[in-house]
Design a protein around this motif. Structure first.
Motif, PDB file in Angstrom:
ATOM      1  N   SER A 270       0.831  -1.203   0.000  1.00  0.00           N
ATOM      2  CA  SER A 270       0.000   0.000   0.000  1.00  0.00           C
ATOM      3  C   SER A 270       0.867   1.254   0.000  1.00  0.00           C
ATOM      4  O   SER A 270       0.384   2.331  -0.316  1.00  0.00           O
ATOM      5  N   GLN A 271       2.152   1.119   0.333  1.00  0.00           N
ATOM      6  CA  GLN A 271       3.058   2.259   0.337  1.00  0.00           C
ATOM      7  C   GLN A 271       3.858   2.261  -0.949  1.00  0.00           C
ATOM      8  O   GLN A 271       4.619   1.334  -1.207  1.00  0.00           O
ATOM      9  N   LYS A 272       3.699   3.291  -1.732  1.00  0.00           N
ATOM     10  CA  LYS A 272       4.460   3.430  -2.978  1.00  0.00           C
ATOM     11  C   LYS A 272       5.701   4.255  -2.651  1.00  0.00           C
ATOM     12  O   LYS A 272       5.685   5.470  -2.668  1.00  0.00           O
ATOM     13  N   SER A 273       6.771   3.547  -2.322  1.00  0.00           N
ATOM     14  CA  SER A 273       7.990   4.225  -1.900  1.00  0.00           C
ATOM     15  C   SER A 273       9.178   3.669  -2.672  1.00  0.00           C
ATOM     16  O   SER A 273       9.223   2.500  -3.005  1.00  0.00           O
ATOM     17  N   SER A 274      10.169   4.514  -2.903  1.00  0.00           N
ATOM     18  CA  SER A 274      11.344   4.073  -3.640  1.00  0.00           C
ATOM     19  C   SER A 274      12.265   3.212  -2.789  1.00  0.00           C
ATOM     20  O   SER A 274      13.144   2.544  -3.315  1.00  0.00           O
ATOM     21  N   ASP A 275      12.098   3.238  -1.447  1.00  0.00           N
ATOM     22  CA  ASP A 275      12.983   2.439  -0.600  1.00  0.00           C
ATOM     23  C   ASP A 275      12.525   0.994  -0.466  1.00  0.00           C
ATOM     24  O   ASP A 275      13.228   0.188   0.123  1.00  0.00           O
ATOM     25  N   GLN A 276      11.358   0.682  -1.018  1.00  0.00           N
ATOM     26  CA  GLN A 276      10.900  -0.707  -0.973  1.00  0.00           C
ATOM     27  C   GLN A 276      11.517  -1.481  -2.123  1.00  0.00           C
ATOM     28  O   GLN A 276      11.645  -0.969  -3.231  1.00  0.00           O
ATOM     29  N   PRO A 277      11.896  -2.724  -1.876  1.00  0.00           N
ATOM     30  CA  PRO A 277      12.453  -3.512  -2.965  1.00  0.00           C
ATOM     31  C   PRO A 277      11.393  -3.806  -4.017  1.00  0.00           C
ATOM     32  O   PRO A 277      10.215  -3.923  -3.702  1.00  0.00           O
ATOM     33  N   PRO A 278      11.790  -3.908  -5.283  1.00  0.00           N
ATOM     34  CA  PRO A 278      10.808  -4.228  -6.324  1.00  0.00           C
ATOM     35  C   PRO A 278      10.320  -5.658  -6.143  1.00  0.00           C
ATOM     36  O   PRO A 278      10.995  -6.473  -5.520  1.00  0.00           O
ATOM     37  N   PRO A 279       9.126  -5.943  -6.685  1.00  0.00           N
ATOM     38  CA  PRO A 279       8.633  -7.315  -6.585  1.00  0.00           C
ATOM     39  C   PRO A 279       9.653  -8.265  -7.181  1.00  0.00           C
ATOM     40  O   PRO A 279      10.139  -8.044  -8.280  1.00  0.00           O
ATOM     41  N   SER A 280       9.988  -9.280  -6.435  1.00  0.00           N
ATOM     42  CA  SER A 280      11.043 -10.181  -6.913  1.00  0.00           C
ATOM     43  C   SER A 280      10.464 -11.266  -7.799  1.00  0.00           C
ATOM     44  O   SER A 280       9.426 -11.827  -7.523  1.00  0.00           O
ATOM     45  N   GLU A 281      11.178 -11.521  -8.855  1.00  0.00           N
ATOM     46  CA  GLU A 281      10.859 -12.610  -9.762  1.00  0.00           C
ATOM     47  C   GLU A 281      11.927 -13.666  -9.554  1.00  0.00           C
ATOM     48  O   GLU A 281      13.106 -13.335  -9.453  1.00  0.00           O
ATOM     49  N   PRO A 282      11.566 -14.915  -9.480  1.00  0.00           N
ATOM     50  CA  PRO A 282      12.613 -15.910  -9.278  1.00  0.00           C
ATOM     51  C   PRO A 282      13.521 -15.981 -10.495  1.00  0.00           C
ATOM     52  O   PRO A 282      13.055 -15.994 -11.616  1.00  0.00           O
ATOM     53  N   SER A 283      14.790 -15.968 -10.250  1.00  0.00           N
ATOM     54  CA  SER A 283      15.738 -16.051 -11.355  1.00  0.00           C
ATOM     55  C   SER A 283      15.964 -17.513 -11.719  1.00  0.00           C
ATOM     56  O   SER A 283      15.535 -18.414 -11.030  1.00  0.00           O
TER      57      SER A 283
END
Length: 190
Positions: free
Chosen positions: A81-94
């Protein structure tokens, strides 16, 4: 002959334990996920939720996030719910097997505010109970496929005060019950 029997017994035990372990992992749909992204909680638009107090879904979400972080079940708990630049992007499994992320969506599907008068007049009987029911859906962040879902109901019953409580106390008890149910189901299915 005895050695062959013992050897066969050992091989059988190894096979059974491996099969049992795989079966247990198959029955744990949330195993292997290291992060969870908690989407904003919503209230279903239906006659069953008309009395749900406005804004309480956000408080319920904050309670869930705080308890998930405190529990340490997941390495990372993301508040979507928080749109912040300090949050990590949604991770996709590599391809190397990087972190796997779950998306948690919660919808309030039922609410009954109950009756404090009925709770007081019939205490300690379970009459006039306040109830909230929520649907919890876990999706894989990489492919958006459902991984696991369940519904739970939390109740506020009469207390030692004879069932008299403020709306805030009732909602606090109900929120706690829903968050407890969420954590128990996550632990049971990891």
């Amino acid at each position: 002959m005895k050695r062959i029997s013992i050897f066969a017994l050992i091989l059988f035990a190894c096979f059974v334990s491996t099969a049992w372990e795989q079966q247990q992992k198959a029955g744990k749909p949330l195993a292997g996920y290291t992060a969870i992204r908690v989407e904003p909680f919503t209230v279903e638009n239906s006659p069953l939720t008309i009395d749900f107090p406005a804004g309480e879904e956000a408080n319920l979400q904050l309670s869930a996030i705080a308890r998930l972080r405190a529990s340490g079940i997941f390495e990372t708990v993301i508040d979507a719910s928080q749109k912040s630049s300090d949050q990590p992007p949604p991770s996709e499994p590599s391809a190397k097997g990087g972190p796997r992320t779950l998306i948690l969506s919660v919808t309030i599907v039922g609410f009954n505010k109950g009756s404090s008068g009925a709770r007081f007049m019939t205490w300690p009987l379970p009459v006039g109970v306040s109830k909230a029911k929520a649907r919890f859906v876990f999706r894989d962040a990489a492919n958006n496929q459902d991984v696991f879902r369940f519904e739970k109901e939390a109740k506020f019953r009469a207390t030692a005060s004879g069932g008299l409580a403020t709306k805030e106390e009732q909602m606090s008890h109900i929120k706690g019950g829903l968050v407890d149910a969420l954590l128990k189901e996550i632990q049971r299915n990891r």
